[in-house]
Write a protein that holds these residues in place. Structure first.
Motif, PDB file in Angstrom:
ATOM      1  N   PRO A   1     -30.892 -12.543  16.301  1.00  0.00           N
ATOM      2  CA  PRO A   1     -29.638 -12.360  15.540  1.00  0.00           C
ATOM      3  C   PRO A   1     -28.662 -13.517  15.713  1.00  0.00           C
ATOM      4  N   LEU A   2     -28.538 -14.020  16.932  1.00  0.00           N
ATOM      5  CA  LEU A   2     -27.632 -15.138  17.171  1.00  0.00           C
ATOM      6  C   LEU A   2     -28.163 -16.413  16.515  1.00  0.00           C
ATOM      7  N   SER A   3     -29.462 -16.581  16.467  1.00  0.00           N
ATOM      8  CA  SER A   3     -30.049 -17.763  15.835  1.00  0.00           C
ATOM      9  C   SER A   3     -29.822 -17.751  14.326  1.00  0.00           C
ATOM     10  N   ILE A   4     -29.863 -16.565  13.726  1.00  0.00           N
ATOM     11  CA  ILE A   4     -29.567 -16.463  12.292  1.00  0.00           C
ATOM     12  C   ILE A   4     -28.106 -16.837  12.045  1.00  0.00           C
ATOM     13  N   ALA A   5     -27.225 -16.324  12.888  1.00  0.00           N
ATOM     14  CA  ALA A   5     -25.806 -16.668  12.757  1.00  0.00           C
ATOM     15  C   ALA A   5     -25.586 -18.159  12.969  1.00  0.00           C
ATOM     16  N   MET A   6     -26.313 -18.747  13.905  1.00  0.00           N
ATOM     17  CA  MET A   6     -26.213 -20.180  14.154  1.00  0.00           C
ATOM     18  C   MET A   6     -26.639 -20.972  12.918  1.00  0.00           C
ATOM     19  N   SER A   7     -27.692 -20.529  12.263  1.00  0.00           N
ATOM     20  CA  SER A   7     -28.167 -21.209  11.054  1.00  0.00           C
ATOM     21  C   SER A   7     -27.110 -21.168   9.959  1.00  0.00           C
TER      22      SER A   7
END
Length: 381
Positions: free
Chosen positions: A147-153
């Motif tokens: 989830p955090l990686s999607i937000a980072m993207s």
């Protein structure tokens, strides 16, 4: 990089006073205040480095401690890295703008972001090696990090799309809205309330951004004057929301997982890159790679180098400077980018949007002063 191994490690109490995003928006975690981000790229200063000096986690995860440098040596190092950080920040914004001005590369945003994520991971991997030992890698489960990686993207892609379809001036001024947006999210999610004077200071900041948004997006008959498209405005505000959510999540993840900012980013970057690789074939429009000019390839490489320099310099800056110095540097970079963006936009000094620029920057600087005084009073008790 070899020379860096001779530079003493910072003690845990001073490893990471303030993130670039915290600096630029005048917010500091330790007293309910927090990106920007000068750019939407994957630099640690993009809301990643957290406040170890006021209760953050880098110090807890640092491990080995060494004595601080002498004040004279620390001042020289801080001055050097501030110059490097400032030039690299300005460089990455204008380099990315030049890259995105090429129609064949403007719609390859996910590929560009994946490249930056890879460069970030490679940079952090190097810093984690025993030769440098800036931090110790810590594994985080894939289920927790996705989830955090999607937000980072989204935190990278949307601001970059904003830069591609906007003027540099509008892009940079709009990022000021990160502060009130994060403050709003903090209030909704955690009931964190800002001082009344700080809230009042954010009102003109928001009004200034609104003025710039309106006047900068008006069509003009002068072809030499650069304007912001409707898409640029939409991507800007979408990016602000994504970046604010990412900033809030970063704080939550660090508290929950008890990891340093570098450990967290080291896990995020490769996952974000892999997630984008799945989406790239369906979303990106690729140029004919053989027809991309050599100077564009050079710009892409420089963009990755600038991001690494921002990461590296920020790591040293936060260990040598206090909140006041860091805040001044952050606002200086904002002013320089806005001024240079204005100089290259073709607009006259009498253009009405300049009023909004001054109001927005004045508001966010006033907000920073209020929060610094609030923090000083809090520490004085």
């Amino acid at each position: 990089m070899a020379s860096l191994s001779d530079h003493p490690r910072r003690s845990s109490s001073g490893d990471s006073p303030f993130s670039e995003n915290q600096i630029e928006n005048g917010r500091f975690d330790g007293f309910d205040a927090i990106n920007d981000r000068d750019s939407g790229n994957t630099a640690i200063d993009d809301g990643i480095l957290k406040d170890a000096e006021i209760g953050g986690l880098l110090g807890k995860a640092a491990g080995n401690q060494t004595p601080r440098n002498s004040p004279e040596g620390g001042f020289c190092w801080a001055g050097l890295w501030i110059v490097v950080n400032t030039l690299a920040t300005i460089g990455i914004v204008f380099t990315n703008k030049a890259i995105f001005s090429d129609p064949s590369l403007k719609l390859a945003q996910l590929t560009f972001a994946a490249f930056h994520f890879f460069m970030t991971w490679l940079f952090l991997f190097t810093l984690s090696r025993p030769r440098f030992a800036f931090f110790s890698p810590r594994r985080i489960s894939l289920r927790e990090i996705i989830p955090l990686s999607i937000a980072m993207s989204l935190n990278v892609v949307l601001p970059n799309l904003s830069l591609a379809f906007s003027t540099v001036t509008f892009y940079q001024v709009a990022r000021i809205l990160l502060t009130p947006t994060v403050a709003t999210m903090d209030y909704v999610l955690y009931k964190s309330v800002l001082p009344e004077n700080a809230i009042l200071a954010l009102v003109p900041a928001c009004l200034g951004v609104a003025m710039v948004s309106y006047y900068d997006s008006l069509p003009t008959e002068d072809a030499s004057v650069k304007t912001t498209s409707g898409l640029g405005v939409i991507f800007a505000f979408s990016g602000i929301f994504a970046s604010s959510l990412y900033t809030v999540w970063i704080k939550s993840y660090q508290r929950k997982l008890q990891v340093s900012s570098m450990q967290l980013l080291f896990n995020q970057a490769p996952v974000s890159a892999l997630l984008l690789l799945y989406a790239i074939p369906f979303i990106d429009t690729f140029p004919t790679w053989s027809e991309v000019p050599v100077n564009r390839w050079f710009m892409i490489l420089m963009s990755g180098i600038f991001a690494s320099l921002i990461n590296l310099s920020q790591f040293f800056i936060v260990g040598h400077t206090g909140p006041v110095s860091s805040t001044v540097v952050g606002h200086l970079k904002t002013c320089l980018i806005v001024a240079l963006g204005w100089a290259t936009s073709g607009r006259s000094v009498g253009d009405k949007s300049v009023i909004g620029v001054f109001i927005a920057i004045g508001g966010i600087i006033t907000y920073s002063i209020v929060m610094l005084r609030h923090a000083a009073r809090g520490h004085g008790r």
